[in-house]
Design a protein around this motif. Structure first.
Motif, mmCIF file in Angstrom:
data_model
loop_
_atom_site.group_PDB
_atom_site.id
_atom_site.type_symbol
_atom_site.label_atom_id
_atom_site.label_comp_id
_atom_site.label_asym_id
_atom_site.label_seq_id
_atom_site.Cartn_x
_atom_site.Cartn_y
_atom_site.Cartn_z
ATOM 1 N N GLN A 1 74.771 31.299 95.905
ATOM 2 C CA GLN A 1 73.960 32.406 96.375
ATOM 3 C C GLN A 1 73.601 33.435 95.307
ATOM 4 O O GLN A 1 73.020 34.463 95.638
ATOM 5 C CB GLN A 1 74.693 33.134 97.521
ATOM 6 C CG GLN A 1 74.981 32.270 98.735
ATOM 7 C CD GLN A 1 73.722 31.823 99.444
ATOM 8 O OE1 GLN A 1 72.640 32.359 99.213
ATOM 9 N NE2 GLN A 1 73.835 30.809 100.277
ATOM 10 N N THR A 2 73.964 33.236 94.064
ATOM 11 C CA THR A 2 73.575 34.183 93.015
ATOM 12 C C THR A 2 72.721 33.473 91.970
ATOM 13 O O THR A 2 72.780 32.250 91.821
ATOM 14 C CB THR A 2 74.812 34.794 92.326
ATOM 15 O OG1 THR A 2 75.608 33.752 91.763
ATOM 16 C CG2 THR A 2 75.637 35.609 93.302
ATOM 17 N N ALA A 3 71.915 34.257 91.266
ATOM 18 C CA ALA A 3 71.054 33.696 90.221
ATOM 19 C C ALA A 3 70.831 34.754 89.150
ATOM 20 O O ALA A 3 70.847 35.958 89.426
ATOM 21 C CB ALA A 3 69.722 33.236 90.803
ATOM 22 N N GLU A 4 70.630 34.289 87.919
ATOM 23 C CA GLU A 4 70.322 35.177 86.800
ATOM 24 C C GLU A 4 68.812 35.170 86.588
ATOM 25 O O GLU A 4 68.210 34.124 86.336
ATOM 26 C CB GLU A 4 71.026 34.693 85.531
ATOM 27 C CG GLU A 4 72.541 34.819 85.584
ATOM 28 C CD GLU A 4 73.017 36.249 85.544
ATOM 29 O OE1 GLU A 4 72.290 37.104 84.957
ATOM 30 O OE2 GLU A 4 74.090 36.541 86.093
ATOM 31 N N VAL A 5 68.190 36.341 86.679
ATOM 32 C CA VAL A 5 66.751 36.466 86.500
ATOM 33 C C VAL A 5 66.485 37.607 85.531
ATOM 34 O O VAL A 5 66.787 38.770 85.824
ATOM 35 C CB VAL A 5 66.041 36.746 87.845
ATOM 36 C CG1 VAL A 5 64.534 36.880 87.624
ATOM 37 C CG2 VAL A 5 66.339 35.636 88.835
ATOM 38 N N ASN A 6 65.955 37.262 84.371
ATOM 39 C CA ASN A 6 65.644 38.264 83.347
ATOM 40 C C ASN A 6 66.855 39.136 83.005
ATOM 41 O O ASN A 6 66.739 40.356 82.849
ATOM 42 C CB ASN A 6 64.480 39.154 83.799
ATOM 43 C CG ASN A 6 63.194 38.374 83.995
ATOM 44 O OD1 ASN A 6 62.953 37.376 83.319
ATOM 45 N ND2 ASN A 6 62.362 38.816 84.931
ATOM 46 N N GLY A 7 67.999 38.496 82.916
ATOM 47 C CA GLY A 7 69.217 39.208 82.559
ATOM 48 C C GLY A 7 69.856 39.990 83.681
ATOM 49 O O GLY A 7 70.837 40.709 83.458
ATOM 50 N N VAL A 8 69.328 39.867 84.894
ATOM 51 C CA VAL A 8 69.860 40.587 86.056
ATOM 52 C C VAL A 8 70.410 39.579 87.052
ATOM 53 O O VAL A 8 69.773 38.566 87.342
ATOM 54 C CB VAL A 8 68.773 41.447 86.729
ATOM 55 C CG1 VAL A 8 69.303 42.108 87.993
ATOM 56 C CG2 VAL A 8 68.258 42.496 85.755
ATOM 57 N N THR A 9 71.612 39.840 87.583
ATOM 58 C CA THR A 9 72.205 38.971 88.606
ATOM 59 C C THR A 9 71.739 39.432 89.975
ATOM 60 O O THR A 9 71.909 40.602 90.343
ATOM 61 C CB THR A 9 73.740 39.021 88.552
ATOM 62 O OG1 THR A 9 74.176 38.624 87.254
ATOM 63 C CG2 THR A 9 74.344 38.097 89.600
ATOM 64 N N VAL A 10 71.121 38.544 90.713
ATOM 65 C CA VAL A 10 70.654 38.873 92.055
ATOM 66 C C VAL A 10 71.462 38.086 93.081
ATOM 67 O O VAL A 10 71.896 36.969 92.822
ATOM 68 C CB VAL A 10 69.149 38.574 92.228
ATOM 69 C CG1 VAL A 10 68.319 39.449 91.314
ATOM 70 C CG2 VAL A 10 68.861 37.102 91.970
ATOM 71 N N CYS A 11 71.675 38.720 94.242
ATOM 72 C CA CYS A 11 72.360 38.066 95.361
ATOM 73 C C CYS A 11 71.302 37.580 96.332
ATOM 74 O O CYS A 11 70.638 38.374 97.009
ATOM 75 C CB CYS A 11 73.315 39.048 96.044
ATOM 76 S SG CYS A 11 74.239 38.323 97.416
#
Length: 339
Positions: free
Chosen positions: A169-179
């Motif tokens: 359920q988490t992903a790294e996008v442009n250096g930001v971790t999103v839930c």
């Protein structure tokens, strides 16, 4: 339950949705963060007090009180993760807590929402039996049966939402971790079936029971005028919770699923759908702050215990309050109805 393997918040997916430019969401995130903090304190205090009172009541509880006690447990199970959602917004959409808390946030969100819906439906069903079939329902309206129904509902909701605990359920996008669980910005149309199955039965049950109660009260019943007024007040409060907390979310989710990826949808429309999705998602947690009002107006023993708790230190008031509450409770029991 909705698929969530590739879903990203709209702020991060705007660039892949028809070339839409990213927008500044600082003010929006600040408002959402402060909102979750406020709801956290209101819901935590209200439901903790309610659970303490329910667990310390003497004698056997009515079925309605048992369902309300489980409702308080459902609210508290979600309240504990509201600070995480607040942090997520106040840090600009960054999730610093890791994978497992993200999974738990989504899991508890849905468990609380649908457990609350079904326990409110159980309260409505119990009130219907108590008012419309007061005598014939005496053998059915027992605390033991209420506990069996409650634990069965917990098992059903928990098993239904368990896949959220084993899905990444988490992903790294442009250096930001999103839930990914917090705001589902993409979902298959199969999710409409899940929304309908999870929401429609308890909603229709609650609405039908309360309409039948209102009709019975309108035709004339043996309830005292004060109890009739209390019944109507409780019905209005429960339906207000549905209108404010649950109906907007499910209507918004259905609109979002049908419209977000539709060909020709403008960037402005997508942003509007995304904002509505986030806003109505936040409104669902308001039920945790509003449910204590049901305990206050809908459970005679709860109100009596609360009044004794706050009035016992007032000179000359404790004895009078105790006698008044006892008389009110006896009247309520004789009518077989505790709204």
């Amino acid at each position: 339950m909705e698929s969530s393997t590739t879903e990203l918040p709209s702020l991060l997916s705007n660039q892949s949705s028809g070339g839409c430019a990213a927008v500044d969401m600082t003010a929006e995130n600040t408002l959402f963060g402060c909102f979750y903090i406020l709801v956290f304190f209101l819901a935590l205090n209200g439901n903790s007090l309610a659970l303490w009172i329910f667990s310390h009541q003497r004698g056997s509880s009515s079925p309605a009180n048992i369902f309300l006690m489980h409702l308080a447990v459902a609210d508290l199970s979600y309240v504990i993760i509201l600070p995480l959602r607040a942090t997520y917004h106040l840090t600009g959409g960054h999730w610093p807590f890791g994978e497992v808390p993200c999974r738990m946030a989504g899991f508890l969100f849905y468990v609380n929402m649908y457990a609350s819906l079904y326990f409110l439906a159980c309260v409505a069903g119990d009130r219907y039996l108590a008012v419309v079939h007061a005598v014939r329902s005496l053998k059915v309206r027992r605390a033991r049966y209420a506990h069996i129904i409650s634990f069965s509902l917990w098992a059903l909701v928990t098993v239904s939402m368990a896949p959220l605990l084993v899905t990444h359920q988490t992903a790294e996008v442009n250096g930001v971790t999103v839930c990914l669980q917090l705001y589902r910005e993409k979902a298959s149309r199969n999710a409409l079936i899940s929304l309908a199955v999870a929401f429609t039965p308890p909603f229709l049950t609650t609405l039908s029971c309360y309409l039948l109660i209102i009709c019975s009260l309108h035709r004339g019943s043996r309830l005292e005028p004060a109890l009739k007024l209390k019944a109507l007040r409780t019905i209005g409060l429960v339906m207000l919770i549905y209108v404010v907390c649950f109906l907007p979310y499910h209507a918004s989710r259905a609109t979002f699923i049908l419209g977000y990826n539709h060909p020709g949808v403008s960037c402005q429309t997508r942003r509007g759908l995304s904002l509505a999705n986030r806003l109505t998602s936040s409104l669902t947690c308001l039920n945790g702050a509003m449910d204590p009002l049901i305990y206050l107006f809908g459970a005679e023993k709860f109100r009596g215990t609360l009044m004794r708790l706050f009035c016992k230190d007032k000179a000359g008031m404790s004895a009078a309050t105790s006698g008044e509450l006892k008389g009110t409770h006896e009247s309520s029991v004789s009518a077989k109805s505790e709204f």
